[in-house]
Motif scaffolding. Structure first.
Motif, PDB file in Angstrom:
ATOM      1  N   ASN A 221       0.619  -0.987   0.019  1.00  0.00           N
ATOM      2  CA  ASN A 221      -0.050  -0.271  -0.149  1.00  0.00           C
ATOM      3  C   ASN A 221       0.868   1.315  -0.474  1.00  0.00           C
ATOM      4  N   PRO A 222       1.959   1.752  -1.214  1.00  0.00           N
ATOM      5  CA  PRO A 222       2.554   2.653  -0.875  1.00  0.00           C
ATOM      6  C   PRO A 222       1.994   3.961  -1.302  1.00  0.00           C
ATOM      7  N   GLU A 223       2.232   4.707  -1.134  1.00  0.00           N
ATOM      8  CA  GLU A 223       1.898   6.197  -1.209  1.00  0.00           C
ATOM      9  C   GLU A 223       1.672   6.712  -2.592  1.00  0.00           C
ATOM     10  N   PRO A 224       0.891   7.785  -3.307  1.00  0.00           N
ATOM     11  CA  PRO A 224       0.553   7.685  -5.003  1.00  0.00           C
ATOM     12  C   PRO A 224       1.967   7.729  -5.553  1.00  0.00           C
ATOM     13  N   TYR A 225       2.637   8.899  -4.648  1.00  0.00           N
ATOM     14  CA  TYR A 225       3.882   9.365  -5.545  1.00  0.00           C
ATOM     15  C   TYR A 225       4.636   7.896  -5.667  1.00  0.00           C
ATOM     16  N   SER A 226       5.235   7.264  -4.998  1.00  0.00           N
ATOM     17  CA  SER A 226       5.722   6.567  -5.327  1.00  0.00           C
ATOM     18  C   SER A 226       6.238   5.629  -6.365  1.00  0.00           C
ATOM     19  N   GLY A 227       7.294   5.223  -7.071  1.00  0.00           N
ATOM     20  CA  GLY A 227       8.084   5.038  -8.036  1.00  0.00           C
ATOM     21  C   GLY A 227       9.522   6.570  -8.595  1.00  0.00           C
ATOM     22  N   ARG A 228       9.250   6.716  -9.147  1.00  0.00           N
ATOM     23  CA  ARG A 228       9.916   7.490 -10.163  1.00  0.00           C
ATOM     24  C   ARG A 228       9.757   8.470 -10.694  1.00  0.00           C
ATOM     25  N   THR A 229      10.525   9.795 -10.317  1.00  0.00           N
ATOM     26  CA  THR A 229      10.239  11.019 -10.141  1.00  0.00           C
ATOM     27  C   THR A 229      10.480  11.484 -12.109  1.00  0.00           C
ATOM     28  N   SER A 230      11.559  10.763 -12.310  1.00  0.00           N
ATOM     29  CA  SER A 230      11.728  11.870 -13.610  1.00  0.00           C
ATOM     30  C   SER A 230      12.227  12.975 -13.827  1.00  0.00           C
ATOM     31  N   LEU A 231      13.938  13.493 -13.791  1.00  0.00           N
ATOM     32  CA  LEU A 231      14.239  14.702 -13.720  1.00  0.00           C
ATOM     33  C   LEU A 231      13.301  16.261 -13.740  1.00  0.00           C
ATOM     34  N   LYS A 232      12.355  17.102 -12.286  1.00  0.00           N
ATOM     35  CA  LYS A 232      11.971  17.179 -12.350  1.00  0.00           C
ATOM     36  C   LYS A 232      12.374  18.462 -11.442  1.00  0.00           C
ATOM     37  N   PRO A 233      11.654  19.561 -11.074  1.00  0.00           N
ATOM     38  CA  PRO A 233      12.456  20.865 -10.188  1.00  0.00           C
ATOM     39  C   PRO A 233      11.553  20.472  -9.015  1.00  0.00           C
ATOM     40  N   VAL A 234      12.390  20.948  -7.831  1.00  0.00           N
ATOM     41  CA  VAL A 234      12.422  20.082  -6.291  1.00  0.00           C
ATOM     42  C   VAL A 234      11.110  20.915  -6.487  1.00  0.00           C
ATOM     43  N   SER A 235      10.872  21.823  -6.323  1.00  0.00           N
ATOM     44  CA  SER A 235       9.637  22.296  -6.514  1.00  0.00           C
ATOM     45  C   SER A 235       8.718  22.350  -6.552  1.00  0.00           C
ATOM     46  N   GLU A 236       8.141  21.616  -7.650  1.00  0.00           N
ATOM     47  CA  GLU A 236       7.419  20.412  -8.622  1.00  0.00           C
ATOM     48  C   GLU A 236       7.270  19.781  -7.700  1.00  0.00           C
ATOM     49  N   LEU A 237       8.190  19.027  -7.275  1.00  0.00           N
ATOM     50  CA  LEU A 237       8.022  17.826  -6.826  1.00  0.00           C
ATOM     51  C   LEU A 237       7.095  17.948  -5.154  1.00  0.00           C
ATOM     52  N   PHE A 238       7.160  19.423  -4.590  1.00  0.00           N
ATOM     53  CA  PHE A 238       7.360  19.536  -3.322  1.00  0.00           C
ATOM     54  C   PHE A 238       5.211  19.502  -3.115  1.00  0.00           C
ATOM     55  N   GLN A 239       5.430  20.361  -4.201  1.00  0.00           N
ATOM     56  CA  GLN A 239       3.858  20.187  -4.109  1.00  0.00           C
ATOM     57  C   GLN A 239       3.207  19.447  -4.490  1.00  0.00           C
ATOM     58  N   SER A 240       3.563  18.338  -5.490  1.00  0.00           N
ATOM     59  CA  SER A 240       2.995  17.088  -5.613  1.00  0.00           C
ATOM     60  C   SER A 240       2.910  15.982  -4.554  1.00  0.00           C
ATOM     61  N   GLY A 241       3.737  16.760  -3.492  1.00  0.00           N
ATOM     62  CA  GLY A 241       3.153  15.584  -1.942  1.00  0.00           C
ATOM     63  C   GLY A 241       4.564  14.704  -1.639  1.00  0.00           C
ATOM     64  N   TYR A 242       5.664  15.037  -1.799  1.00  0.00           N
ATOM     65  CA  TYR A 242       6.765  14.349  -2.011  1.00  0.00           C
ATOM     66  C   TYR A 242       7.384  14.570  -0.372  1.00  0.00           C
ATOM     67  N   PRO A 243       6.958  14.208   0.498  1.00  0.00           N
ATOM     68  CA  PRO A 243       7.923  14.715   1.944  1.00  0.00           C
ATOM     69  C   PRO A 243       9.033  15.852   1.414  1.00  0.00           C
ATOM     70  N   GLU A 244       8.850  16.622   2.020  1.00  0.00           N
ATOM     71  CA  GLU A 244      10.237  17.284   2.435  1.00  0.00           C
ATOM     72  C   GLU A 244      11.400  16.981   3.022  1.00  0.00           C
ATOM     73  N   GLU A 245      11.082  16.022   3.791  1.00  0.00           N
ATOM     74  CA  GLU A 245      12.721  15.661   4.852  1.00  0.00           C
ATOM     75  C   GLU A 245      13.976  14.984   3.464  1.00  0.00           C
ATOM     76  N   LEU A 246      12.518  14.155   2.657  1.00  0.00           N
ATOM     77  CA  LEU A 246      13.488  13.734   1.450  1.00  0.00           C
ATOM     78  C   LEU A 246      14.147  14.374   0.803  1.00  0.00           C
ATOM     79  N   LEU A 247      13.574  15.052   0.370  1.00  0.00           N
ATOM     80  CA  LEU A 247      13.964  16.174  -0.780  1.00  0.00           C
ATOM     81  C   LEU A 247      15.406  16.710  -0.287  1.00  0.00           C
ATOM     82  N   ALA A 248      14.929  17.438   1.276  1.00  0.00           N
ATOM     83  CA  ALA A 248      16.083  17.883   1.165  1.00  0.00           C
ATOM     84  C   ALA A 248      16.938  16.791   2.051  1.00  0.00           C
ATOM     85  N   PHE A 249      17.482  15.748   2.089  1.00  0.00           N
ATOM     86  CA  PHE A 249      18.373  14.435   2.221  1.00  0.00           C
ATOM     87  C   PHE A 249      18.811  14.166   1.276  1.00  0.00           C
TER      88      PHE A 249
END
Length: 354
Positions: A221-249
């Motif tokens: 039961n993974p989170e909906p965003y689970s999978g490959r993102t492809s190369l995207k701006p971090v701001s777009e990933l954040f707006q799409s629901g990706y956790p800020e902790e993992l983006l910052a990491f």
């Protein structure tokens, strides 16, 4: 008896007020008919810091901002030819705060600022209204606003501020985030972790885990965003629901010291399964992550920022023209600015300087 008690209370109140003359909201300056208080300066400072991202390199000077605004307002008020629409600012505030589409991150942030600083936001909208009115009625200002920005000015501004034109970071991730199973069964939890181990093992050899996600989706039961993102701006990933902790990491460039040793996050780096609790959720999660690629801190070419630079230079020309108008009005005794608190003399003198 009651009357005498009232007199005593009144006298004590008067004595207390006289004994402690500290003013909570002191007038520090005035522009024509408009007083500027310590509270005005304090709130304007907070507002400017918020709207500029609390950037320490951005020098916030609230008194200068208020002197400029009220000078424009006094000049407009004194000009009987200029009639401002009464309800324009209120309508603009309603448009700012009543959002139908909250997916627009910029509009959402602007609405939040307007709710936190309603009076200060109204003042900024008022400033825009005053500038538009003066540009419309004053031919010299209108000509100044329509002056073409010289190409050399744009190039020189870019060279001088090149370090400010940094593109936002981009990430290409493979990421799997799953809520910890609610079952108390040790066997079920072990099966859950082993399944994530399989995904982590695949990521050491490949960037494609789509078949594993499909195979184990119902179980994990993974989170909906689970999978490959492809190369995207971090701001777009954040707006799409990706956790800020993992983006910052994933953007980390310094060595991360852990009990298992030092981690060096770079393209090809993978980690997990790891247990984590995100700041905006009380639940426990597990994640597996691979940094496929990333772009950090590349300088934007002049072609991409030309319009931004041109707009900034044009805005400065208009500001300088309005500042000249204010100084001329002061010199002709048509506008009076008075400073009452020497603490702000630096900002006051800087504002009056051509």
């Amino acid at each position: 008896m009651r009357f005498s008690r009232f007199l005593v209370t009144l006298v004590l109140t008067f004595v207390c007020v006289r004994a402690y003359p500290t003013l909570v909201n002191k007038i520090v300056a005035s522009v024509g008919n408009f007083p500027i208080t310590t509270y005005d300066i304090e709130m304007t400072e907070k507002f400017l810091q918020t709207t500029t991202g609390n950037n320490p390199s951005n020098k916030v000077q609230p008194l200068k901002e208020l002197l400029f605004l009220y000078s424009l307002e006094q000049i407009v008020n004194d000009n009987k030819k200029i009639i401002l629409p009464k309800d324009e600012i209120e309508k603009m505030m309603q448009n700012l705060t009543n959002l139908e589409d909250e997916t627009n991150d910029f509009a959402f942030q602007r609405a939040e600022i307007a709710k936190r600083f309603p009076e200060e936001m109204k003042m900024q909208l008022k400033k825009g209204q005053l500038v538009r009115a003066l540009l419309f009625y004053d031919t010299r200002l209108k000509e100044k606003a329509n002056e073409k920005i010289d190409e050399r000015e744009i190039t020189n501004f870019y060279k001088k501020n090149e370090k400010s034109f940094i593109d936002q970071p981009y990430l290409d991730l493979v990421i799997v985030v799953c809520e910890q199973p609610k079952t108390s069964s040790l066997e079920e939890l072990e099966k859950f972790e082993n399944t994530l181990d399989k995904i982590a093992a695949r990521l050491k050899k490949s960037n494609d885990i789509s078949d594993l996600l499909t195979k184990y989706r119902k179980f994990l039961n993974p989170e909906p965003y689970s999978g490959r993102t492809s190369l995207k701006p971090v701001s777009e990933l954040f707006q799409s629901g990706y956790p800020e902790e993992l983006l910052a990491f994933s953007l980390s460039t310094n060595v991360i010291q852990t009990s298992r040793g030092n981690l060096y996050v770079k393209p090809g780096f993978s980690i997990g399964p790891e247990k984590i609790k995100f700041r905006n959720s009380p639940k426990n999660y597990y994640f597996v992550l691979k940094v496929v690629d990333r772009k950090i801190g590349s300088t934007l070419p002049l072609e991409k920022v030309r319009n931004i630079i041109e707009a900034q230079l044009k805005e400065k020309k208009i500001y300088d023209a309005l500042k000249d108008l204010i100084i001329d009005k002061i010199n002709k005794k048509e506008l009076q600015i008075v400073l009452y608190d020497e603490k702000y003399k630096g900002e006051y003198d800087e504002f009056l300087r051509r």
